[in-house]
Design a protein around this motif. Structure first.
Motif, PDB file in Angstrom:
ATOM      1  N   THR A  77      11.315  -5.575  -4.839  1.00  0.00           N
ATOM      2  CA  THR A  77      11.487  -4.191  -4.714  1.00  0.00           C
ATOM      3  C   THR A  77      10.161  -3.391  -5.280  1.00  0.00           C
ATOM      4  OG1 THR A  77      13.870  -4.163  -4.767  1.00  0.00           O
ATOM      5  CG2 THR A  77      12.763  -2.133  -5.235  1.00  0.00           C
ATOM      6  N   ASP A  78       9.739  -3.652  -6.421  1.00  0.00           N
ATOM      7  CA  ASP A  78       8.732  -3.196  -7.172  1.00  0.00           C
ATOM      8  C   ASP A  78       7.427  -3.363  -6.273  1.00  0.00           C
ATOM      9  OD1 ASP A  78      10.095  -1.665  -8.929  1.00  0.00           O
ATOM     10  OD2 ASP A  78       9.616  -3.439 -10.491  1.00  0.00           O
ATOM     11  N   LEU A  79       7.105  -4.675  -5.973  1.00  0.00           N
ATOM     12  CA  LEU A  79       5.916  -4.766  -5.164  1.00  0.00           C
ATOM     13  C   LEU A  79       5.857  -4.168  -3.905  1.00  0.00           C
ATOM     14  CD1 LEU A  79       5.610  -8.901  -5.994  1.00  0.00           C
ATOM     15  CD2 LEU A  79       4.063  -7.054  -6.707  1.00  0.00           C
ATOM     16  N   ALA A  80       7.085  -3.997  -3.327  1.00  0.00           N
ATOM     17  CA  ALA A  80       7.124  -3.358  -2.070  1.00  0.00           C
ATOM     18  C   ALA A  80       6.850  -1.788  -2.198  1.00  0.00           C
ATOM     19  CB  ALA A  80       8.436  -3.243  -1.618  1.00  0.00           C
ATOM     20  N   ARG A  83       2.982  -1.757  -2.930  1.00  0.00           N
ATOM     21  CA  ARG A  83       2.370  -1.801  -1.267  1.00  0.00           C
ATOM     22  C   ARG A  83       2.303  -0.637  -0.671  1.00  0.00           C
ATOM     23  NH1 ARG A  83       5.438  -5.706  -0.069  1.00  0.00           N
ATOM     24  NH2 ARG A  83       4.022  -7.450  -0.738  1.00  0.00           N
ATOM     25  N   THR A  84       3.420   0.048  -0.583  1.00  0.00           N
ATOM     26  CA  THR A  84       3.678   1.252  -0.118  1.00  0.00           C
ATOM     27  C   THR A  84       2.727   2.436  -0.618  1.00  0.00           C
ATOM     28  OG1 THR A  84       5.834   1.024   0.698  1.00  0.00           O
ATOM     29  CG2 THR A  84       5.177   3.309   0.621  1.00  0.00           C
ATOM     30  N   GLU A  90      -4.198   5.044  -1.905  1.00  0.00           N
ATOM     31  CA  GLU A  90      -5.109   4.031  -2.691  1.00  0.00           C
ATOM     32  C   GLU A  90      -5.775   4.543  -3.845  1.00  0.00           C
ATOM     33  OE1 GLU A  90      -8.014   0.438  -1.950  1.00  0.00           O
ATOM     34  OE2 GLU A  90      -7.446   1.491  -0.247  1.00  0.00           O
ATOM     35  N   GLU A  91      -6.388   5.716  -3.550  1.00  0.00           N
ATOM     36  CA  GLU A  91      -7.033   6.473  -4.497  1.00  0.00           C
ATOM     37  C   GLU A  91      -6.347   6.812  -5.906  1.00  0.00           C
ATOM     38  OE1 GLU A  91     -10.300   7.589  -6.941  1.00  0.00           O
ATOM     39  OE2 GLU A  91     -10.261   6.793  -4.716  1.00  0.00           O
ATOM     40  N   ALA A  92      -4.994   7.120  -5.592  1.00  0.00           N
ATOM     41  CA  ALA A  92      -4.331   7.308  -6.867  1.00  0.00           C
ATOM     42  C   ALA A  92      -3.915   6.167  -7.380  1.00  0.00           C
ATOM     43  CB  ALA A  92      -2.844   8.066  -6.344  1.00  0.00           C
ATOM     44  N   GLU A  93      -3.776   5.185  -6.722  1.00  0.00           N
ATOM     45  CA  GLU A  93      -3.259   3.662  -7.229  1.00  0.00           C
ATOM     46  C   GLU A  93      -4.498   3.190  -8.070  1.00  0.00           C
ATOM     47  OE1 GLU A  93      -0.372   2.275  -7.305  1.00  0.00           O
ATOM     48  OE2 GLU A  93       0.604   3.987  -6.358  1.00  0.00           O
ATOM     49  N   HIS A  94      -5.669   3.617  -7.680  1.00  0.00           N
ATOM     50  CA  HIS A  94      -6.893   3.098  -8.342  1.00  0.00           C
ATOM     51  C   HIS A  94      -7.012   3.831  -9.673  1.00  0.00           C
ATOM     52  CE1 HIS A  94     -11.019   3.476  -9.441  1.00  0.00           C
ATOM     53  NE2 HIS A  94     -11.256   2.357  -8.982  1.00  0.00           N
TER      54      HIS A  94
END
Length: 228
Positions: A77-80, A83-84, A90-94
């Motif tokens: 669930t956390d990986l999903a 992934r979303t 993607e910039e925020a995740e970076h």
């Protein structure tokens, strides 16, 4: 180059194996001693022991599978979610990943560069490892844990059962108790060695709780088996 050897990669199967073997030995030995203390026949003692072995092994396997499966479901669930997040922003995740490295001691510029390179190589893997704490060594493996737990339970339960088979009716209680305690001490020492801990400490802690369980069960069997 010197290669270091670590014990962390054993954590998953070692926990299940030690827990299973300890439970198998203690529960079966306690069951045998309890029934024997109630003055049951040899056939009744062995029947109770075998029934306890089968039921215990299945219960351990099922419990371990359900427990570790729940952990695996949470990981998925956390990986999903990650992934979303990578697909949507993607910039925020970076920035989130770079901030994690800053909190671990890197300066902002180096943290940003590390995040760049790791996400270019495997973005989801980097977030799984450094944000969620999920890696291949510690990742939940339900089937492996269930099989290890059941097999080790059977191995542990077999020890007091075999002792009960070879011991005479009159010597069964002291033989099973002594052999089981010796096996418990050996099991604790082996588990400690496999985990890189002190042998004496590992042996003493399983010996104490195992002896207490067997003593209490034998007392109950003696009390119930005493004519009132």
């Amino acid at each position: 180059m010197r290669k270091e050897y670590h014990y962390t990669h054993r954590t998953g199967w070692l926990r299940a194996a030690v827990l299973g073997a300890n439970d198998g030995l203690v529960s079966t030995a306690s069951l045998v001693l309890g029934v024997a203390s109630a003055h049951a026949t040899r056939s009744s003692i062995l029947l109770a022991g075998v029934a306890g072995l089968v039921a215990g092994a299945m219960a351990m396997a099922a419990g371990e599978y359900v427990s570790v499966s729940s952990q695996a479901d949470t990981e998925q669930t956390d990986l999903a979610l990650e992934r979303t997040g990578l697909e949507v922003d993607e910039e925020a995740e970076h920035r989130e990943l770079a901030e994690i490295y800053v909190q671990r001691g890197l300066n902002a510029e180096l943290a940003k560069e590390v995040a760049n390179q790791l996400m270019a190589h495997d973005a989801l893997g980097a977030h799984a490892r450094d944000e969620l704490g999920i890696n291949e060594i510690l990742r939940a493996r339900p089937l492996q844990a269930a099989l290890a737990s059941a097999a080790s339970f059977i191995a542990g339960a077999t020890m007091p059962l075999l002792t009960a088979v070879v011991a005479s009716q009159t010597d069964l209680i002291p033989f099973v108790a002594t052999a089981s305690l010796a096996f418990l001490a050996l099991l604790g020492a082996l588990a400690a060695r496999a985990g890189g801990a002190r042998l004496i400490k590992g042996a003493v802690r399983v010996l104490f709780w195992g002896a207490l369980a067997m003593a209490l069960t034998a007392s109950v069997g003696g009390l119930i088996g005493t004519p009132v």
